[in-house]
Motif scaffolding. Structure first.
Motif, short mmCIF file in Angstrom:
data_model
loop_
_atom_site.label_atom_id
_atom_site.label_comp_id
_atom_site.label_asym_id
_atom_site.label_seq_id
_atom_site.Cartn_x
_atom_site.Cartn_y
_atom_site.Cartn_z
N PHE A 97 0.83 -1.20 0.00
CA PHE A 97 0.00 0.00 0.00
C PHE A 97 0.87 1.26 0.00
CE2 PHE A 97 -2.54 3.33 1.97
CZ PHE A 97 -3.76 3.20 1.33
N ASN A 98 1.88 1.29 0.86
CA ASN A 98 2.77 2.46 0.91
C ASN A 98 3.50 2.67 -0.40
OD1 ASN A 98 2.14 3.36 3.46
ND2 ASN A 98 3.76 2.20 4.46
N GLY A 99 3.92 1.59 -1.03
CA GLY A 99 4.59 1.72 -2.32
C GLY A 99 3.69 2.37 -3.36
N LYS A 100 2.45 1.92 -3.42
CA LYS A 100 1.49 2.50 -4.36
C LYS A 100 1.12 3.93 -3.97
CE LYS A 100 1.23 -1.00 -7.03
NZ LYS A 100 1.82 -0.93 -8.36
N LEU A 101 1.00 4.17 -2.66
CA LEU A 101 0.67 5.52 -2.19
C LEU A 101 1.76 6.51 -2.58
CD1 LEU A 101 -1.10 7.47 -0.52
CD2 LEU A 101 0.18 6.72 1.50
N THR A 111 0.96 12.17 -8.86
CA THR A 111 -0.10 12.61 -9.77
C THR A 111 -1.40 12.98 -9.06
OG1 THR A 111 -0.79 10.33 -10.11
CG2 THR A 111 0.82 11.24 -11.67
N SER A 112 -1.49 12.72 -7.76
CA SER A 112 -2.74 12.96 -7.05
C SER A 112 -2.56 13.97 -5.91
CB SER A 112 -3.28 11.64 -6.48
OG SER A 112 -4.34 11.89 -5.58
N TRP A 132 -8.80 5.87 -4.87
CA TRP A 132 -8.91 5.94 -6.32
C TRP A 132 -7.54 6.16 -6.95
CZ3 TRP A 132 -11.15 4.49 -10.45
CH2 TRP A 132 -10.89 5.12 -11.66
N ALA A 133 -6.74 7.04 -6.35
CA ALA A 133 -5.39 7.30 -6.86
C ALA A 133 -4.53 6.04 -6.79
CB ALA A 133 -4.75 8.44 -6.08
N ILE A 134 -4.68 5.28 -5.71
CA ILE A 134 -3.91 4.05 -5.56
C ILE A 134 -4.38 3.00 -6.57
CG2 ILE A 134 -3.48 2.11 -3.99
CD1 ILE A 134 -3.36 4.23 -1.75
N LEU A 135 -5.68 2.90 -6.76
CA LEU A 135 -6.21 1.98 -7.78
C LEU A 135 -5.71 2.36 -9.16
CD1 LEU A 135 -8.07 -0.36 -8.65
CD2 LEU A 135 -9.92 1.34 -8.80
N ARG A 136 -5.75 3.65 -9.46
CA ARG A 136 -5.28 4.12 -10.76
C ARG A 136 -3.79 3.81 -10.93
NH1 ARG A 136 -6.55 9.49 -10.39
NH2 ARG A 136 -4.42 9.96 -9.85
N GLU A 137 -3.02 3.98 -9.87
CA GLU A 137 -1.57 3.68 -9.93
C GLU A 137 -1.33 2.19 -10.07
OE1 GLU A 137 2.30 4.18 -10.32
OE2 GLU A 137 0.91 5.86 -10.21
N VAL A 174 -3.49 -0.06 -11.56
CA VAL A 174 -3.95 -0.53 -12.89
C VAL A 174 -3.17 0.13 -14.02
CG1 VAL A 174 -5.94 -0.66 -14.43
CG2 VAL A 174 -6.24 -1.02 -11.98
N TRP A 175 -2.92 1.45 -13.90
CA TRP A 175 -2.21 2.19 -14.93
C TRP A 175 -1.03 2.92 -14.28
CZ3 TRP A 175 -7.60 3.17 -14.30
CH2 TRP A 175 -8.40 2.47 -15.20
N PRO A 176 0.07 2.20 -14.01
CA PRO A 176 1.21 2.83 -13.33
C PRO A 176 1.75 4.02 -14.09
CG PRO A 176 1.53 0.44 -13.55
CD PRO A 176 0.31 0.80 -14.34
N SER A 177 2.22 5.01 -13.33
CA SER A 177 2.74 6.23 -13.95
C SER A 177 4.15 6.06 -14.48
CB SER A 177 2.70 7.40 -12.96
OG SER A 177 3.41 7.07 -11.78
N ASN A 178 4.83 4.97 -14.11
CA ASN A 178 6.22 4.76 -14.58
C ASN A 178 6.24 4.23 -15.98
OD1 ASN A 178 6.77 5.54 -12.05
ND2 ASN A 178 7.62 3.61 -11.37
#
Length: 130
Positions: free
Chosen positions: A81-85, A91-92, A119-124, A126-130
């Motif tokens: 969770f922290n990694g995704k956060l 972006t959020s 929502w930002a974590i879900l978006r990250e 499913v569609w990572p920003s990297n």
């Protein structure tokens, strides 16, 4: 157990402990049999997540010796969770604000589970920003 100094939370924990002690002293006499239990109950509600958070972060390293009855897999979700956060804060604005406020002990940790942050974590995820 000791605080891991790499997180720099020792001074904050000491200050919150002093404030908690002040509040308990205002409510109870030190001779009251429930004094110690009241102090530690209040302190845990304020700083318990600090102890757990750094412990679970350390459990992500194979060189860490877990506490009795625990394993290095404890806190696996928290680490994920922290990694995704941390990725989502790029972006959020909602995730960034929540993380800052919780990290400064201005907001409760549950703010990290607000709908906009999730929502930002879900978006990250499913569609990572990297």
């Amino acid at each position: 157990m000791r605080m891991n100094p790499r997180f720099g939370e020792g001074t904050t924990k000491a200050a919150l402990s002093a404030l908690t002690l002040d509040g308990v002293l205002r409510d109870l006499s030190p001779q009251d049999p429930s004094f110690g239990a009241m102090f530690f109950k209040r302190l845990d509600s304020r700083t318990g997540q600090v102890w757990d958070g750094v412990k679970y972060a350390d459990y992500g390293h194979v060189v860490t010796t877990p506490a009795s009855g625990e394993s290095l897999t404890d806190g696996k979700f928290a680490r994920w969770f922290n990694g995704k956060l941390y990725a989502a804060v790029e972006t959020s604005p909602a995730a960034s604000s929540a993380l800052w406020h919780v990290g400064q002990f201005i907001a409760p940790p549950l703010d990290l589970f607000a709908p906009a942050v999730l929502w930002a974590i879900l978006r990250e995820t499913v569609w990572p920003s990297n």
